[in-house]
Design a protein around this motif. Structure first.
Motif, PDB file in Angstrom:
ATOM      1  N   TYR A 192      58.600  54.006  -0.727  1.00 46.03           N
ATOM      2  CA  TYR A 192      59.350  55.221  -1.045  1.00 46.03           C
ATOM      3  C   TYR A 192      58.350  56.270  -1.523  1.00 46.03           C
ATOM      4  CZ  TYR A 192      62.720  58.243  -3.565  1.00 46.03           C
ATOM      5  OH  TYR A 192      63.469  59.298  -4.031  1.00 46.03           O
ATOM      6  N   CYS A 193      58.155  57.305  -0.717  1.00 45.65           N
ATOM      7  CA  CYS A 193      57.179  58.342  -1.023  1.00 45.65           C
ATOM      8  C   CYS A 193      57.876  59.585  -1.558  1.00 45.65           C
ATOM      9  CB  CYS A 193      56.350  58.689   0.215  1.00 45.65           C
ATOM     10  SG  CYS A 193      55.142  59.980  -0.087  1.00 45.65           S
ATOM     11  N   ALA A 194      57.647  59.887  -2.834  1.00 44.95           N
ATOM     12  CA  ALA A 194      58.216  61.082  -3.452  1.00 44.95           C
ATOM     13  C   ALA A 194      57.137  62.124  -3.718  1.00 44.95           C
ATOM     14  CB  ALA A 194      58.923  60.710  -4.748  1.00 44.95           C
ATOM     15  N   ALA A 195      56.011  61.999  -3.006  1.00 45.21           N
ATOM     16  CA  ALA A 195      54.915  62.972  -3.111  1.00 45.21           C
ATOM     17  C   ALA A 195      54.820  63.750  -1.808  1.00 45.21           C
ATOM     18  CB  ALA A 195      53.596  62.249  -3.397  1.00 45.21           C
ATOM     19  N   TYR A 196      54.158  64.905  -1.850  1.00 37.87           N
ATOM     20  CA  TYR A 196      54.024  65.734  -0.651  1.00 37.87           C
ATOM     21  C   TYR A 196      53.062  65.086   0.338  1.00 37.87           C
ATOM     22  CZ  TYR A 196      56.222  69.235  -3.617  1.00 37.87           C
ATOM     23  OH  TYR A 196      57.093  69.904  -4.442  1.00 37.87           O
ATOM     24  N   THR A 205      48.471  56.748   1.274  1.00 41.65           N
ATOM     25  CA  THR A 205      49.230  55.553   0.894  1.00 41.65           C
ATOM     26  C   THR A 205      50.512  55.364   1.687  1.00 41.65           C
ATOM     27  OG1 THR A 205      50.545  56.688  -0.813  1.00 41.65           O
ATOM     28  CG2 THR A 205      48.412  55.764  -1.492  1.00 41.65           C
ATOM     29  N   SER A 206      51.046  56.452   2.248  1.00 38.52           N
ATOM     30  CA  SER A 206      52.437  56.407   2.709  1.00 38.52           C
ATOM     31  C   SER A 206      52.650  56.807   4.155  1.00 38.52           C
ATOM     32  CB  SER A 206      53.300  57.306   1.801  1.00 38.52           C
ATOM     33  OG  SER A 206      53.145  56.958   0.456  1.00 38.52           O
ATOM     34  N   ILE A 207      51.591  56.837   4.964  1.00 41.19           N
ATOM     35  CA  ILE A 207      51.768  57.132   6.390  1.00 41.19           C
ATOM     36  C   ILE A 207      51.148  56.012   7.225  1.00 41.19           C
ATOM     37  CG2 ILE A 207      51.405  58.806   8.237  1.00 41.19           C
ATOM     38  CD1 ILE A 207      51.379  61.028   6.245  1.00 41.19           C
ATOM     39  N   LEU A 208      49.847  56.093   7.483  1.00 42.79           N
ATOM     40  CA  LEU A 208      49.236  55.089   8.363  1.00 42.79           C
ATOM     41  C   LEU A 208      49.249  53.692   7.755  1.00 42.79           C
ATOM     42  CD1 LEU A 208      47.795  54.352  10.963  1.00 42.79           C
ATOM     43  CD2 LEU A 208      45.632  54.978   9.863  1.00 42.79           C
ATOM     44  N   VAL A 218      60.290  55.481   3.317  1.00 46.80           N
ATOM     45  CA  VAL A 218      61.419  56.310   2.893  1.00 46.80           C
ATOM     46  C   VAL A 218      60.844  57.613   2.347  1.00 46.80           C
ATOM     47  CG1 VAL A 218      63.402  56.530   1.351  1.00 46.80           C
ATOM     48  CG2 VAL A 218      62.816  54.293   2.332  1.00 46.80           C
ATOM     49  N   LEU A 219      61.225  58.744   2.926  1.00 47.00           N
ATOM     50  CA  LEU A 219      60.725  60.043   2.500  1.00 47.00           C
ATOM     51  C   LEU A 219      61.736  60.736   1.597  1.00 47.00           C
ATOM     52  CD1 LEU A 219      59.189  61.321   5.852  1.00 47.00           C
ATOM     53  CD2 LEU A 219      58.002  60.259   3.924  1.00 47.00           C
ATOM     54  N   HIS A 220      61.238  61.460   0.620  1.00 45.99           N
ATOM     55  CA  HIS A 220      62.148  62.097  -0.338  1.00 45.99           C
ATOM     56  C   HIS A 220      62.781  63.357   0.237  1.00 45.99           C
ATOM     57  CE1 HIS A 220      59.983  65.770  -1.505  1.00 45.99           C
ATOM     58  NE2 HIS A 220      58.857  65.092  -1.440  1.00 45.99           N
ATOM     59  N   SER A 221      64.016  63.587  -0.147  1.00 45.76           N
ATOM     60  CA  SER A 221      64.703  64.834   0.182  1.00 45.76           C
ATOM     61  C   SER A 221      65.015  65.620  -1.078  1.00 45.76           C
ATOM     62  CB  SER A 221      66.012  64.546   0.920  1.00 45.76           C
ATOM     63  OG  SER A 221      66.856  63.722   0.130  1.00 45.76           O
ATOM     64  N   LYS A 234      69.523  52.396  -3.801  1.00 47.39           N
ATOM     65  CA  LYS A 234      70.074  52.275  -2.450  1.00 47.39           C
ATOM     66  C   LYS A 234      69.095  51.640  -1.468  1.00 47.39           C
ATOM     67  CE  LYS A 234      71.783  55.142   1.382  1.00 47.39           C
ATOM     68  NZ  LYS A 234      72.055  56.532   1.848  1.00 47.39           N
ATOM     69  N   GLU A 235      67.832  52.062  -1.522  1.00 48.21           N
ATOM     70  CA  GLU A 235      66.864  51.643  -0.502  1.00 48.21           C
ATOM     71  C   GLU A 235      66.055  50.411  -0.880  1.00 48.21           C
ATOM     72  OE1 GLU A 235      67.052  52.923   2.302  1.00 48.21           O
ATOM     73  OE2 GLU A 235      68.069  54.844   1.976  1.00 48.21           O
ATOM     74  N   ASN A 236      66.067  50.031  -2.167  1.00 48.27           N
ATOM     75  CA  ASN A 236      65.323  48.855  -2.638  1.00 48.27           C
ATOM     76  C   ASN A 236      63.843  48.873  -2.239  1.00 48.27           C
ATOM     77  OD1 ASN A 236      67.496  47.443  -3.967  1.00 48.27           O
ATOM     78  ND2 ASN A 236      68.325  47.044  -1.912  1.00 48.27           N
ATOM     79  N   PRO A 237      63.121  49.950  -2.543  1.00 43.37           N
ATOM     80  CA  PRO A 237      61.703  49.975  -2.179  1.00 43.37           C
ATOM     81  C   PRO A 237      60.896  48.969  -2.985  1.00 43.37           C
ATOM     82  CG  PRO A 237      62.206  51.799  -3.645  1.00 43.37           C
ATOM     83  CD  PRO A 237      63.525  51.153  -3.292  1.00 43.37           C
TER      84      PRO A 237
END
Length: 493
Positions: A192-196, A205-208, A218-221, A234-237
């Motif tokens: 779950y990535c809540a950073a830009y 850390t959160s793409i490749l 899971v990307l933040h909205s 909800k997502e259980n990261p």
């Protein structure tokens, strides 16, 4: 390319598994590969014989990742551009790092700050390529210097112009490998990535890294604390990535929570005070893992312990030395300049030739941070040598803010700097100005707001009769910082 092959290998193993999630939208590995293959082929045609780099101007959304790998497939140098940047900042990039176009979400085209300077538009499956008018393209593009480069990110410059860090494929692969091996990332993980995504914390850390092993991203909205907690429920990261400011806000939410599946919470971008770490651990029963690294090297040091004074141990495949002023290694326990060797390090700055190379000592990058290693090899940071201000995980070049404010009528001199004003030791942006008496705080804020992104707006505005300088004319920033911090704490600013 090897990067794309890693994702395609994951698609072969887990074709129908969700690769990307955003709100109620999900993209499987098969769909992800199909989308970047299709768009990449189109980009190759649209950008045939067009050598200028392309800016990826997309907010946190699956389209950012689709767009990035589409440009990689097309063989185009991709700049990761903050989607909050406005007209002045984008124009600066065109002039100084020679962007020739931007890839944006089709639904956001009407909001693009330089739409009046776009010559051509091409659209495919929700993404639009904007090619700029030839008249504004730089004639100083250095194609040879971009040889082998696949992507660029920005680090703060010294004159308001961002330093453009160039990365080859091997650098991006190394960053993903270092991270995934260090935390044993696997296909069972949910990140779950809540950073830009333009920031090194998220990008590395959160793409490749998760896509390479077949994990779900899971990307933040919405990064309000309550929404973040509901998303975790909800997502259980298993992995949570966020900037320090969000961890601070999460400690203030009422109630205690238990997320047994969450095995690591990662923070980076600026100092996270010990008090916040302790509050977070008390509320969520999780130790925040600090990631340390400068923009040029990428994330390099990880602290997964409750030793809150340390930044931890080097990641896998990363080496750290403490060097003296002559570039010689000094004994453990001695204070010196933290220097890092890692294959994830940027190749060089595109627009400042040899500047990054001057920071190298036998391939170790001298970070400008002062610290020491203990006998176990754990790193402790004791100070910084730079003027760059950390504002909630965002790097702000004070000279850029100064240059903008010098254009405000009535301002005769100005200096911008970071002020530490709270128990968390976090920084906020402050400015001290000499004016003709006609300028108000509102004038200052509104002027910066018209030109720069919101996090570059000063929170403290101090009007002074003189700005302290030494005999060489250099601003005594520490003197200002100390003065403003004391006044702020006493309610005087």
């Amino acid at each position: 390319m090897e990067i794309l092959n890693h994702i395609k290998n994951s698609a072969n193993k887990y074709p129908n598994k969700v690769a990307l999630k955003f709100k109620e939208e999900s993209i499987t590995y098969n769909e992800l590969v199909k989308r970047f293959d299709e768009l990449g082929a189109n980009l190759s045609k649209w950008l045939n014989n067009f050598d200028y780099p392309i800016g990826l101007y997309i907010p946190n959304h699956p389209d950012f990742i689709v767009g990035y790998y589409s440009l990689v497939k097309a063989g185009k140098v991709t700049h990761l551009v903050d989607a909050k940047w406005g007209r002045a900042e984008l124009s600066n990039l065109i002039e100084n790092v020679h962007l020739g176009g931007f890839l944006v979400r089709t639904e956001d085209v009407y909001m693009f700050p330089l739409l009046d300077q776009v010559e051509k538009q091409f659209t495919n499956n929700g993404l639009t390529l904007l090619i700029l008018e030839p008249a504004i393209l730089s004639n100083e593009l250095n194609v040879e210097r971009l040889n082998g480069v696949i992507s660029c990110r920005y680090s703060s410059g010294t004159t308001g112009t961002p330093k453009c860090m160039m990365y080859e494929e091997k650098n991006v692969l190394a960053a993903a490998r270092n991270w995934s091996e260090s935390i044993n990332l696997s296909h069972e993980d949910i990140v779950y990535c809540a950073a830009y995504l333009t920031h090194g914390l998220a990008f590395n850390t959160s793409i490749l890294a998760p896509l390479k092993v077949g994990a779900t991203i899971v990307l933040h909205s919405d990064v309000t604390p309550r929404h973040v907690i509901n998303t975790i429920k909800k997502e259980n990261p298993t992995v949570f990535v966020a900037f320090p400011v969000l961890y601070d806000l999460l400690t203030r939410v009422n109630g205690d929570y238990y997320f047994p599946q969450l095995r690591i919470c990662v923070s980076s971008g600026t100092v996270l005070h010990e008090s916040i770490k302790r509050k977070f651990h008390s509320k969520f029963s999780i130790v925040i893992s600090d990631l340390y690294g400068v923009a040029e090297t990428g994330l390099s040091i990880l602290n997964q312990s409750d030793d809150y004074q340390s930044v931890g141990f080097p990641l896998k495949n990363v080496s750290v030395k403490i060097l003296d002023e002559n570039g010689d290694e000094i004994p453990q326990g001695s204070l010196g300049e933290v220097s890092i060797f890692t294959e994830s390090r940027s190749k060089a700055y595109y627009n400042f030739p040899q500047l990054l190379e001057k920071q190298l000592s036998n391939n170790y990058y001298r970070t400008g941070d002062i610290g020491y290693l203990n006998q176990e090899g754990k790193l402790y940071i004791k100070g910084r040598k730079t003027d760059v201000v950390d504002v909630a995980g965002k790097k702000v070049d004070p000279h850029e803010v100064e240059n903008v404010l010098r254009e405000l009528n009535g301002v005769t001199d100005v200096v911008a700097f970071g002020a530490k004003v709270s128990e968390k030791d976090s920084q906020i942006l402050a400015v001290a100005l000499i004016t003709d008496g006609s300028v108000t705080r509102k004038d200052v804020v509104n002027h910066v707001k018209k030109t720069l992104v919101s996090y570059k707006i000063p929170q403290i505005v101090k009007f002074v009769d003189s700005i302290p300088r030494n005999n060489n004319g250099k601003v005594l920033r520490r003197e200002l910082q100390s003065q403003v911090s004391k006044e702020y704490q006493n309610g005087g600013v």
